[in-house]
Each structure stands twice: as structure tokens, then as C-alpha cells.
Design a protein around this motif. Sequence first.
Motif, PDB file in Angstrom:
ATOM      1  N   PRO A  14     -52.756  90.225 -16.873  1.00 49.69           N
ATOM      2  CA  PRO A  14     -53.835  89.700 -16.022  1.00 49.69           C
ATOM      3  C   PRO A  14     -54.630  88.552 -16.621  1.00 49.69           C
ATOM      4  O   PRO A  14     -55.164  87.708 -15.898  1.00 49.69           O
ATOM      5  CB  PRO A  14     -54.732  90.930 -15.800  1.00 49.69           C
ATOM      6  N   SER A  15     -54.731  88.490 -17.946  1.00 50.13           N
ATOM      7  CA  SER A  15     -55.574  87.461 -18.559  1.00 50.13           C
ATOM      8  C   SER A  15     -54.944  86.069 -18.533  1.00 50.13           C
ATOM      9  O   SER A  15     -55.646  85.072 -18.683  1.00 50.13           O
ATOM     10  CB  SER A  15     -55.868  87.848 -20.013  1.00 50.13           C
ATOM     11  N   ILE A  16     -53.629  85.979 -18.340  1.00 47.89           N
ATOM     12  CA  ILE A  16     -52.923  84.696 -18.460  1.00 47.89           C
ATOM     13  C   ILE A  16     -53.484  83.638 -17.512  1.00 47.89           C
ATOM     14  O   ILE A  16     -53.754  82.499 -17.908  1.00 47.89           O
ATOM     15  CB  ILE A  16     -51.404  84.883 -18.226  1.00 47.89           C
ATOM     16  N   ARG A  17     -53.678  83.996 -16.246  1.00 49.53           N
ATOM     17  CA  ARG A  17     -54.124  82.989 -15.265  1.00 49.53           C
ATOM     18  C   ARG A  17     -55.518  82.455 -15.585  1.00 49.53           C
ATOM     19  O   ARG A  17     -55.856  81.313 -15.261  1.00 49.53           O
ATOM     20  CB  ARG A  17     -54.081  83.552 -13.847  1.00 49.53           C
ATOM     21  N   TYR A  18     -56.368  83.282 -16.223  1.00 50.26           N
ATOM     22  CA  TYR A  18     -57.727  82.860 -16.539  1.00 50.26           C
ATOM     23  C   TYR A  18     -57.797  82.070 -17.849  1.00 50.26           C
ATOM     24  O   TYR A  18     -58.686  81.243 -18.026  1.00 50.26           O
ATOM     25  CB  TYR A  18     -58.644  84.083 -16.631  1.00 50.26           C
ATOM     26  N   HIS A  58     -62.068  86.734 -19.362  1.00 46.39           N
ATOM     27  CA  HIS A  58     -61.013  87.247 -20.244  1.00 46.39           C
ATOM     28  C   HIS A  58     -61.059  86.613 -21.633  1.00 46.39           C
ATOM     29  O   HIS A  58     -60.041  86.224 -22.197  1.00 46.39           O
ATOM     30  CB  HIS A  58     -59.636  87.031 -19.603  1.00 46.39           C
ATOM     31  N   SER A  59     -62.256  86.453 -22.160  1.00 47.48           N
ATOM     32  CA  SER A  59     -62.503  85.937 -23.522  1.00 47.48           C
ATOM     33  C   SER A  59     -61.954  84.526 -23.747  1.00 47.48           C
ATOM     34  O   SER A  59     -61.646  84.151 -24.881  1.00 47.48           O
ATOM     35  CB  SER A  59     -61.888  86.896 -24.570  1.00 47.48           C
ATOM     36  N   ALA A  60     -61.848  83.741 -22.688  1.00 47.76           N
ATOM     37  CA  ALA A  60     -61.303  82.383 -22.825  1.00 47.76           C
ATOM     38  C   ALA A  60     -62.150  81.542 -23.772  1.00 47.76           C
ATOM     39  O   ALA A  60     -61.623  80.823 -24.634  1.00 47.76           O
ATOM     40  CB  ALA A  60     -61.223  81.704 -21.459  1.00 47.76           C
ATOM     41  N   LEU A  61     -63.493  81.619 -23.647  1.00 46.30           N
ATOM     42  CA  LEU A  61     -64.368  80.825 -24.513  1.00 46.30           C
ATOM     43  C   LEU A  61     -64.276  81.311 -25.959  1.00 46.30           C
ATOM     44  O   LEU A  61     -64.132  80.508 -26.893  1.00 46.30           O
ATOM     45  CB  LEU A  61     -65.820  80.926 -24.018  1.00 46.30           C
TER      46      LEU A  61
END
Length: 537
Positions: free
Chosen positions: A173-177, A33-36
Motif C-alpha cells: 500500500p505504501s508504494i503509490r504514496y 506512509h513516512s514519505a517525508l
Amino acid sequence: MLRTLLSYKPIRRTAFLAGAGATIWGVDNYYCHSALTRNVRTISAGLIILADYKLNFTPGKVDEIDQLHERTAKRILDVCQKNGGLYIKFGQQIASVPVLPAAYARTFKVLYDNAPAVPYPEVEQIFLQEFGKLPSDDYQTFSRQPLASASIAQVHRATLPDGSVVAVKVQKPSIRYQMDMDLWTYRLLLRVYEHLFDLPLVWSADYIETHLRQETDFLHEGRNAERAAKAAKTAPGIGDKVYVPKVYWDLSSKRVLSAEWINGIALNDMEKIDAKGWSRKEIMTTMVDVFADQIFREGFVHGDPHPGNILVRDHPKSLNSRHTKPQLVLLDHGLYVDCRPAFKHEYALFWKALFTQDMETLKRVTESWGIRDVEIFASATLQRPWRKGHAVHVEAPAIGDAFRRQEEIKERVKHFLSNTDIMPKELIFLGRNMNLIRSNNKLYGSPVNRINMMANRAVENLGLTQHFSRLNFSYWMFRGTLFLSALSFYMVRIVQKVRNRVLGKGEGGGFEDLMDKASMKAMEEFGIKIDESVFEG
């Protein structure tokens, strides 16, 4: 031909790096989810801002300091908007810090607007992951489009098989990741900036991180809601004037929260509120009372009571009456401050001491909290100027140029927080709660004297017979101070009413407006310049 090209080392190396980069981007974009990407964006912007301040925040560039603050605020806002999620929360925290330059408060206002919603298929995926079934399996109807969307979740309207209407809060959905890496980056930047600018910044990180994580656990929010509902029912003078929607536990999980749907009017929809014929004073009295009770009696305090989280509806018991009575409905219980009993008692003592001019108690309490400057802290707590003897000077001396003023503010902050290890972390969100109470009262034209109401609640919960006998001089000192405050309040109200009815200029912010202006001038005496937009809540 391809084999020939790849035989050249530079081309082979370039192709390898491009392939590796594309692979990393693909994994990050589709699986993480684009974390990096988000954190590279954050760190890059942080380094640019850092270099900008180091190069341009100098005595020789005084005329350019306002532009420096403006472009920095815009850079941070750009990161928050592109990253979304918890970064919206970070930006809102920045916007609420009153000692930051005016550009920050102005620029970050947009973060309080609705955030982009996620498509319905992603909502279905959340349900499959949490319950192993789709919304249509549990709900008779479920709106595909959310009615509201915030930083970490969005709300859908649904009906149960029995016809009950519910509000379903679904986490994006992206929050947990993204959360772990977002919080790691947040902490890293705090440490870098604390080291380079020599300011206490990291001390609050653990506390804020804990509460942000709690906000993403909707089962925790449900428990908060039930505790808040129970506290309101037992609060003296409140009872059923305040309502908290019921939680449907069998339709809730860590990322989905189903609660009773309430038809009401947003607290800041003044046109509809007035059209109902409800008393603004009655609504605001209930609001100040319930939050003062949370602070001084229950010690369990809503951390985000902005107008979007408070509805006003017809009181169910008055529906058959000619004129219905208002009932407040408290929403969004993800962020609560759970005050330690010792802190709650000390905080009430501090409020009592402010109105009795008990400097010995004030110094004892603030020093035990690692706070050196009683007058600044008292003024910030009351959100009005406070001096020993209440001799407030409203004429601010010349502050000097922008560079020197910012340096003075930094020294003030360092001196003010002499020992951040022992400073009560509860104060972080209590200040936000009281600022929003003030802002809501101002929005309604200041119909109540919230300072006197808060002070009375503080003293009541200390116990009048044990701590505050009528035979004691401090009791009459307290009552005398409240009387003078009430006298000033009613004089302003009279002028306000005359201005409204005779001149037709509207009620304005009233007493809160005057206190805001006086606070700005008083803070300038401390070397802190506050922009008016901070008081808009």
C-alpha cells in the motif's frame, strides 16, 4: 501553572516547535506512509557520505580508502533497508554496477532476499480500493500469508470458484504514496553527485524512472506478459518450450494482478532439477535461445530474468511419457525493454562485426551511440575479453595505489561516455539481462556456449541472404571465429567432465568461470578492478 510556563517565550517557542514537529510526524507517518521521514533519512545519509568522501578520499589517506567504501556501502544499505519499497530497487541497481568498489557488491547482496510482507488487513484494503470488495468475494480461497514478498509487491495463492488455482500479486500500500517523492530524491542525489564528482550520472534517470513507474502498474505488466507469450510462440526453434502464465483480466487492476498458478521448480534448485532427470543443456539452450530471440528478433526484452523469475516444469505434452521433458516458465513481466527497430538492427550489426573484426562497422555504430572506447564496450557486451585480432593480454600491469586507480576509473568512464544524450538507453537493461543469462549458465556448469548462440541469433535476424552471403569473406571470418570459440568451449567441457567424474570435484562454472577470470584481468588493463562477487549475478 501551565499558563505561567507558557508566558515565557523560550518555553512557548519550544512547546510550539514540539507540537508542530509531532503534528508533521503524525501526518507523515499515518497519512503519507513516512514519505517525508524516508527522504529526510536519505538526504541526511547522502550529505554524510558526501562529506566523508570529500574529506577522506585523498592521496594522503590511501590506506583508508577500502574502509571508506565499506562504511559508505553500509550507510546506503541501511537507508535502503529502512526505507524499503523502491529503495530496494535502487540498491539492487547499485549492486549490479561492476565498476564500483568490491564493498558495494558484497554489502548489497542481502537486498535480493525476500522483503518483509504487509499484514493481511492491508491486503484487504487494497482490494477494497481497487475493486470495492474483499478477496473472499471473488476467490473461493485466498492465503492470508503471502508465499513470496518482494520490494513492491507480495504474492498470494488463491482458488477461483471453478477450482482454478491462481497467483495473486498485490502491491504494497505504501508504494503509490512514496513513489513520487522517492524518485524526486533519487534524481536530486544524482544531480548533486554528478556536479561534485564530475561523473555522468543523471543521463539515465528519466529512462530508469519510466521503467520503475511501469513496474508499479500491474495492468502494464499483464500486457507485457501477453506480448512475451505471443513472441515465444512465434520464435524459431522455441515454440512451446517456453510458457508464460495466463492473466485473468477481470481480477486484475493497476495494483492487483491475478495470473495462472504454475507448479514448477525454481531454476536454481539444482537438486530437484537433477532429480527429475532433465538435461541441463536442454534447459539452458532454451533459456539462452528465448532471450537471444527477444533481443535480436522481437526487440522486447525481459529486464530481470534472475532464477526466482524462471520456473522449470514437466512439459504438458510429455506427461504421459516415461521421461518428461522440461518446459521453462517465465514470471514477473513488470520490467521489459522495448527496443527501437533502428537500435535492434544496429545492435545485431555490432555483434556480427565483433566476430568478423569489422572495425569500421564497430566504430561507426559505437560512435553513433556516443561511445568512444570500442574495446571496453565490446568486452562488456560479450562479458569476456575482446581485442582487435582477439589478442587478449591476461597479465595486468600494476594498477597503482587505490586512490590513483579510482581516479583512473573516473576518467575512463567520462571518456567512455562521450555523449550521453545519444547513448541508447536500451543498453542499461540489456546489460542486466545478459549478465543474468551468463550467471544462470554458470550456475548450471556452463553446458552451452551462450556467446556463439547469441552471435548466431544476431546474424540470423540480420538476414543471411541480404547482409551475409556465403560468398562474402566476412561470412567465413564469422564462421571461423565461432569455430575457434566452440573448440575452446568443448575443450573446457572435456576437462570439466573428467574433473567431475575422475576427481569428484563437481562441474563448477566451467567455461563461464574461465571467461569471468579473463574478463577481470582484461578490465584491469583498462584500469577497472572488478570484484569476483559481481559475476555471481
